[in-house]
Scaffold this motif. Structure first.
Motif, PDB file in Angstrom:
ATOM      1  N   LEU A 113      -7.586  -8.724 -31.313  1.00 42.38           N
ATOM      2  CA  LEU A 113      -8.819  -9.159 -31.956  1.00 42.38           C
ATOM      3  C   LEU A 113      -9.479  -7.931 -32.548  1.00 42.38           C
ATOM      4  CD1 LEU A 113     -10.113 -11.610 -29.232  1.00 42.38           C
ATOM      5  CD2 LEU A 113      -9.206 -12.216 -31.469  1.00 42.38           C
ATOM      6  N   GLU A 116     -12.431  -6.806 -32.732  1.00 43.07           N
ATOM      7  CA  GLU A 116     -13.447  -6.103 -31.955  1.00 43.07           C
ATOM      8  C   GLU A 116     -12.909  -5.550 -30.634  1.00 43.07           C
ATOM      9  OE1 GLU A 116     -13.544 -10.484 -31.064  1.00 43.07           O
ATOM     10  OE2 GLU A 116     -13.750  -9.339 -32.900  1.00 43.07           O
ATOM     11  N   VAL A 145      -9.792 -17.583 -28.837  1.00 41.92           N
ATOM     12  CA  VAL A 145     -10.090 -17.170 -30.206  1.00 41.92           C
ATOM     13  C   VAL A 145     -10.958 -18.250 -30.843  1.00 41.92           C
ATOM     14  CG1 VAL A 145      -8.012 -15.792 -30.527  1.00 41.92           C
ATOM     15  CG2 VAL A 145      -7.963 -18.195 -31.128  1.00 41.92           C
ATOM     16  N   ARG A 146     -11.699 -17.860 -31.832  1.00 43.53           N
ATOM     17  CA  ARG A 146     -12.556 -18.792 -32.564  1.00 43.53           C
ATOM     18  C   ARG A 146     -12.240 -18.727 -34.035  1.00 43.53           C
ATOM     19  NH1 ARG A 146     -18.553 -17.899 -29.992  1.00 43.53           N
ATOM     20  NH2 ARG A 146     -18.054 -18.767 -27.968  1.00 43.53           N
ATOM     21  N   ASN A 191     -12.457 -15.477 -36.412  1.00 45.22           N
ATOM     22  CA  ASN A 191     -12.144 -14.191 -35.782  1.00 45.22           C
ATOM     23  C   ASN A 191     -11.159 -13.407 -36.640  1.00 45.22           C
ATOM     24  OD1 ASN A 191     -12.121 -15.426 -32.388  1.00 45.22           O
ATOM     25  ND2 ASN A 191     -13.672 -14.170 -33.336  1.00 45.22           N
ATOM     26  N   ARG A 192     -11.407 -12.115 -36.792  1.00 44.00           N
ATOM     27  CA  ARG A 192     -10.479 -11.237 -37.500  1.00 44.00           C
ATOM     28  C   ARG A 192      -9.437 -10.752 -36.495  1.00 44.00           C
ATOM     29  NH1 ARG A 192      -9.555 -11.195 -42.245  1.00 44.00           N
ATOM     30  NH2 ARG A 192      -9.114  -8.989 -42.241  1.00 44.00           N
ATOM     31  N   SER A 213      -7.323 -13.726 -40.544  1.00 42.24           N
ATOM     32  CA  SER A 213      -8.417 -14.369 -39.820  1.00 42.24           C
ATOM     33  C   SER A 213      -7.949 -15.707 -39.276  1.00 42.24           C
ATOM     34  CB  SER A 213      -9.636 -14.549 -40.731  1.00 42.24           C
ATOM     35  OG  SER A 213      -9.293 -15.345 -41.847  1.00 42.24           O
TER      36      SER A 213
END
Length: 124
Positions: A22, A24, A49-50, A53-54, A68
């Motif tokens: 992910l 971040e 994950v959403r 999300n990158r 993404s």
């Protein structure tokens, strides 16, 4: 999901392991790649994950690809790549095993082999 397929890019089913990060986080997660096309993939993992999300995905013979999350359903999710890849490269044996041999071959790892020609079969 409906029975109508609205995708404009061909994709093949396969089973491939990849590493996903992910954006971040520096933590690497092992994911199962179930479908892969030049523009994206469907992954499966016990990972939260959403949509939006990158991510960075390390694919065999391709390297790290950024994209993404386009959708999430249970433990499966779709990733839209930022730029297209040559998805056929991921189906080849890992480069480095026979790197530089220049040989190409048809892989049947993700599809059934061709039916034999009835004229060439021996009758028993």
């Amino acid at each position: 999901m409906t029975g109508v397929d609205t995708r404009s890019v061909a994709r093949d089913s396969l089973f491939l392991l990849a590493d996903l990060k992910l954006e971040e986080s520096d933590e690497t997660h092992r994911v199962r790649v179930r479908n892969l096309s030049d523009g994206g993939m469907m992954g499966e993992a016990s990972l939260q994950v959403r949509r939006g999300n990158r991510v960075r995905v390390a694919l065999r013979n391709i390297g790290e690809v950024q994209g993404s999350v386009a959708w999430v359903q249970d433990d499966r999710f779709g990733v839209a790549f930022d730029s297209e890849i040559d998805s056929q490269r991921a189906r080849r044996p890992a480069e480095g095993d026979d790197a530089g041999s220049g040989e190409s071959f048809t892989s049947y790892a993700h599809r059934a082999p061709r039916r034999p020609d009835p004229k060439t079969l021996r009758k028993v």
